[in-house]
Every structure is written in C-alpha cells, then in structure tokens.
Enzyme design. Structure first.
Site, PDB file in Angstrom:
ATOM      1  N   LYS A 178       0.853  -1.195   0.000  1.00  0.00           N
ATOM      2  CA  LYS A 178       0.000   0.000   0.000  1.00  0.00           C
ATOM      3  C   LYS A 178       0.882   1.237   0.000  1.00  0.00           C
ATOM      4  O   LYS A 178       1.406   1.648   1.028  1.00  0.00           O
ATOM      5  CB  LYS A 178      -0.926   0.049   1.210  1.00  0.00           C
ATOM      6  CG  LYS A 178      -2.010   1.136   1.066  1.00  0.00           C
ATOM      7  CD  LYS A 178      -2.540   1.627   2.383  1.00  0.00           C
ATOM      8  CE  LYS A 178      -1.649   2.648   3.048  1.00  0.00           C
ATOM      9  NZ  LYS A 178      -1.545   3.920   2.294  1.00  0.00           N
ATOM     10  N   GLY A 230       6.730   4.626   8.704  1.00  0.00           N
ATOM     11  CA  GLY A 230       5.920   5.823   8.845  1.00  0.00           C
ATOM     12  C   GLY A 230       6.211   6.519  10.155  1.00  0.00           C
ATOM     13  O   GLY A 230       7.274   6.342  10.755  1.00  0.00           O
ATOM     14  N   THR A 232       5.944   7.655  14.139  1.00  0.00           N
ATOM     15  CA  THR A 232       5.903   6.906  15.389  1.00  0.00           C
ATOM     16  C   THR A 232       4.470   6.745  15.867  1.00  0.00           C
ATOM     17  O   THR A 232       4.078   5.677  16.365  1.00  0.00           O
ATOM     18  CB  THR A 232       6.760   7.604  16.453  1.00  0.00           C
ATOM     19  OG1 THR A 232       8.131   7.596  16.006  1.00  0.00           O
ATOM     20  CG2 THR A 232       6.676   6.900  17.789  1.00  0.00           C
ATOM     21  N   GLU A 252       9.570   0.754  11.099  1.00  0.00           N
ATOM     22  CA  GLU A 252      10.652   1.723  10.871  1.00  0.00           C
ATOM     23  C   GLU A 252      10.011   3.088  10.978  1.00  0.00           C
ATOM     24  O   GLU A 252       9.261   3.515  10.102  1.00  0.00           O
ATOM     25  CB  GLU A 252      11.287   1.483   9.494  1.00  0.00           C
ATOM     26  CG  GLU A 252      12.676   2.079   9.369  1.00  0.00           C
ATOM     27  CD  GLU A 252      12.658   3.435   8.703  1.00  0.00           C
ATOM     28  OE1 GLU A 252      12.693   4.439   9.451  1.00  0.00           O
ATOM     29  OE2 GLU A 252      12.613   3.498   7.472  1.00  0.00           O
ATOM     30  N   CYS A 288      13.850  10.217   7.694  1.00  0.00           N
ATOM     31  CA  CYS A 288      13.728   9.958   9.129  1.00  0.00           C
ATOM     32  C   CYS A 288      15.064   9.864   9.867  1.00  0.00           C
ATOM     33  O   CYS A 288      15.131  10.147  11.055  1.00  0.00           O
ATOM     34  CB  CYS A 288      12.927   8.688   9.355  1.00  0.00           C
ATOM     35  SG  CYS A 288      13.499   7.284   8.380  1.00  0.00           S
ATOM     36  N   GLU A 385      10.206  15.393  15.851  1.00  0.00           N
ATOM     37  CA  GLU A 385      10.586  15.250  14.446  1.00  0.00           C
ATOM     38  C   GLU A 385       9.838  16.278  13.602  1.00  0.00           C
ATOM     39  O   GLU A 385       8.610  16.309  13.590  1.00  0.00           O
ATOM     40  CB  GLU A 385      10.276  13.842  13.950  1.00  0.00           C
ATOM     41  CG  GLU A 385      10.765  13.581  12.541  1.00  0.00           C
ATOM     42  CD  GLU A 385      10.554  12.146  12.091  1.00  0.00           C
ATOM     43  OE1 GLU A 385      11.476  11.578  11.489  1.00  0.00           O
ATOM     44  OE2 GLU A 385       9.463  11.597  12.347  1.00  0.00           O
TER      45      GLU A 385
END
Length: 489
Positions: A178, A230, A232, A252, A288, A385
């Site tokens: 996806k 994606g 957290t 991840e 990331c 982030e």
C-alpha cells in the site's frame, strides 16, 4: 497528466470494486498531475485471497527453489532499470524530491536490492542439521512466513518499498503493497515492471489508498506479517493491532538523530560540507534518519554555526526537476504548514534564527531552509521530528556531554560523529543509543541491518537480517539421527 483506471491485484490489472479516486498534485506547482483508483476493502480482500493461494499451492512461488525465485528477481531488477528515468521523474514531481538527490537515493535502489537478495538466496542454505544434546540431531528449516502487508510512506517511496518487497519475494512470501496516496504514480511503473518480469499471479499486489485501507490490511485475518514505515504515532497504532493478533511486525519509524561534531573535526574540505548536507538535509529534510540536531563543542560553536549557515545559504531552492536544486518543496500544504509551525515554535522558545524561517513565495509548498542557533535540547524543535529543512545547533562541553545530549531523545534511528580521529569517533558512536550511526558521513548500507531503537521502531531491514524477518523457523527432531536416503548419501 497520468490517469489510471485499473488496479494491480495479484499480478493482474483489474477494475476497482469502488468508485473513489486519489488525485495526485505536483509538490512544486500544486497542479494536478494524475489520478488513480482508490482501492477498497473488497480490493484488499481479493489481493489477500490471491496471495493466500500462492502460499498453499504446492507448486507455487512459496514452494519454488530459491534459485528459481532469484532468476525472477533479477529479471524484475532489469525491468525496473529500463524504467528508471520515468520512475525518478514521477517521484520528483509527486513529492518534490530534488532530481540530484533522487539520483543518489532512489535511482537504482530497487534493482540493487532485488539483485542483492537474489544473490543472497542463491548462497544461503534454507535448512541445516545441528547435533543435539537430547536428540541425535535436529533439522532446522527456514520457510516463508506467509502473506505480507507492506504500508509505505511518501518520502523515499522506491527504496522503502523494495526494502520490504525484495526480501519478502526472496523468502517466498507474496506481498501486498500500500503506497502513500502522495506517491502512487511511480508504484504503477513498478507494477508494469513486475508484469514484464513474469512475477507469477498472486505474488504481488499494489493497492493505492489512505489510512483506512492500511488499517484494514494490518488487521486482516489472512495477513501473516506486517511491514510498516511511517510516523511513530502511526507505528504505535499498527503495533497495537498486530499485538492483539499476535502478528509479526516490523516498524521503521521517526527519528531526531544527532550529528556530533567533535572538537578535532576537519570541516574545511568541500567534500565534508557535501557530506554534512547529505547527513542532515537530504531530500529537503524529509528523511527519518537525518541528523537534524547538530551538536557542536562550545570551543568551536560559532565556527560550526557559520559553517551550516554557509551550507544552507548555498543550497539552491527551487524546481525539483532542475539538476541544480538541492532543496525542493514539502510534499503537501499540510506538511509545509507543519514545518512552518515548528519554526514559529523555535522562535517562541527563544532559539535564534540564523538563516531562513519563512515560506518561499509563489506556487509550490516550499519552506526556506532554516538554521537555529542557541537551541536547548529540551526545546520542541530539538525533541520532536519536524521532517523539513530545519536544523538546530546545540552546544556541548565535552564528549560525555555530547553523548548525554544525543541520548536525551525518545528516538534512536540514525546519527553521525565527525572527527579527525576515527577511533575516537567510534568510541563516541558506540555510546550513542541508536540503531545506526555513521563516522564522517552517513549512508544506509543494503548489506547491513537498518532500523531503530526506542520510539524509532522495532525490527531490522536490509542484510541477511532483513531476509530472516520474512522467514519462520521449523525444527524437525531426529532422536536416532537423520536416516540416510535410499541409494546412499
């Protein structure tokens, strides 16, 4: 404009079950550049049924000898290479990745991973015999884990797709991908390559859709393993769903890595500046693992701030399809506004804006590359982030203090240490709580495990470890020893 009317489900082009569509816009112009069908739960069910049939077919992909699967992976890589320029252009138009960066990060990454795992499964045994303590010997077998659902983000779509697709296919697992709604056009080119390579029916499905579709796949009763990259926050939701189902999952997730500049670092050569840019600002900060917290010794603090000021000022901002551009737009208006909100939060917390701080006028979701100085590690811009071209320079007193600040984070995905003494840098790096870290540069290596600790995720991709995560182990006990086959050894 590219408009697709069908979905790639189980290796076949089929009409979608529903009428909903996804519209794709250019990050640099905001113009509509394409649309695709939005896959529904019914489409997902069809993909899972096709994948399950692969797992149960005694002559199907999952039962093929590894060398036979490897030959198909190599053909898949060849077909992707033939479409490389079209894939890169589609990525740059969709998410705003600068072409120069796309050539470094995305160009060839999918084919490289496919060929690596093809070679690996030709070399690694799928079973081994071990002498026992209570039985004579045990046969340990590595078998495909089953149907895989892969949920992808938009920032590095090809690399992150094939970090999952390549080892899953190599292990014998059918996989349902996806992609993010923002990056679906390049995924269609992948489907075309898969068809041309002769990927068997049921082995690969690509289902464009939003969060609802991803949640449906994650909780589907016939999915055996989930691979997610994606945020957290999203990872926690996926982990909760998989925990209830006792379903293996790899996550991840986000990062807020530290780039530790030691007091003996040589920052003069031009290539060092290019490496610093790549480790802190690649893809306009939308990666990331980037070292967006720059830790500088107080004795050289002003020098480090000035160096990054020059790096940001000299990075061309503009059209991602221009070879000279190093900073492109954010992927969406929402992401641009999010980044801008963090910049305002940095100002409010008392950090000093050295460079940037504003939007770029004109069409496109641009944000000026922004450098903050005099940042405390407790500030929001140092702890959360941002996922944009925003760096914070944080002072430290000595190596121990640098390690303390680096570890004062909920994340642990990447990082770098910059020093004229590699052994000293290694000693510092070994104390940083992170899944990966680079010495005088950073580049994820496909043959080595990649992943995070703490809120940066669970599990590892790449390397033999990535392949093993798509395999399950079976132990067969032989109390009297394994019998010799008829006809001799």
């Amino acid at each position: 404009m590219t408009d697709h009317q069908v979905l790639y489900v189980g290796g076949e082009w089929v009409r979608p079950a529903g009428q909903e569509r996804l519209t794709v816009r250019s990050a640099s112009t905001e113009a509509i550049i394409g649309s695709v069908p939005a896959a529904s739960a019914a489409d997902a069910d069809a993909a899972v049924r096709a994948a399950r049939a692969v797992c149960t077919d005694p002559g199907g992909w999952s039962a093929w000898p590894p060398a036979r699967r490897a030959d198909v992976l190599d053909r898949f890589a060849d077909e992707l290479d033939r479409r490389a320029e079209d894939i890169i252009t589609a990525i740059c138009r969709q998410n705003g990745m600068p072409l120069a960066i796309a050539r470094q990060i995305e160009a060839g990454s999918a084919a490289r991973l496919l060929r690596y795992y093809a070679r690996l499964i030709r070399e690694l045994p799928i079973e081994e015999t071990r002498p026992g303590l209570l039985v004579k010997e045990t046969l340990v077998r590595r078998r495909p884990i089953g149907v895989v659902a892969a949920i992808l983000p938009w920032n590095v779509p090809q690399t992150l797709m094939f970090a999952k697709v390549a080892p899953a296919l190599a292990a014998g697992c059918p996989i349902i991908v996806k992609p993010s709604p923002e990056t679906v056009l390049d995924a269609y080119l992948v489907a075309e390559a898969a068809e041309a390579a002769g990927i068997p029916r049921g082995v690969l499905s690509i289902l464009p859709g939003g969060r609802e579709l991803g949640a449906y796949l994650v909780s589907h009763p016939e999915v055996d393993r989930v691979a997610f990259t994606g945020s957290t926050e999203g990872g926690r939701a996926v982990a909760e769903a998989c925990a209830r189902l006792l379903r293996p999952v790899s996550l991840e997730l986000g990062g807020k890595s530290a780039a530790i500049v030691l007091d003996d670092a040589d920052l003069e050569p031009g290539e060092v500046r290019a490496d610093l840019f790549a480790a802190t600002l690649a893809n306009s900060g939308q990666v990331c693992f980037l070292g967006t917290r720059v830790l500088a010794p107080r004795s050289r603090y002003a020098e480090v701030v000035e160096l990054f000021e020059q790096i940001l000022k000299s990075a061309p901002v503009g059209d991602p399809l221009d070879e000279r551009t190093l900073i492109g737009p954010m992927v969406s208006a929402r992401q641009r506004d999010r980044v801008q909100g963090y910049i305002e939060a940095g100002r409010a917390d008392g950090a000093r804006v050295v460079v940037g701080g504003d939007r770029v006028s004109g069409p496109g979701w641009f944000v000026q590359p922004t450098l903050f100085a005099d940042v405390d590690n407790s500030a929001r811009i140092a702890q959360e982030e941002i996922f944009g071209p925003v760096l914070s320079v944080i002072p430290y007193d000595a190596d121990d203090d640098a390690v303390r600040i680096a570890n004062d984070s909920q994340y642990g995905l990447g990082g770098t240490v910059w020093s004229g003494d590699p052994e000293r840098a290694l000693a510092v790096a070994s104390r940083v709580q992170t899944g990966t870290i680079g010495i005088n540069g950073y580049a994820p290596e496909p043959t080595a495990p990649f992943g995070g600790v703490k809120a940066s995720g669970i599990g590892r991709e790449y390397g033999p470890e990535g392949l093993a995560s798509y395999q399950q182990l079976q132990s067969v006990y032989f109390p009297a020893g394994r019998p010799t086959p008829a006809g001799g050894r």
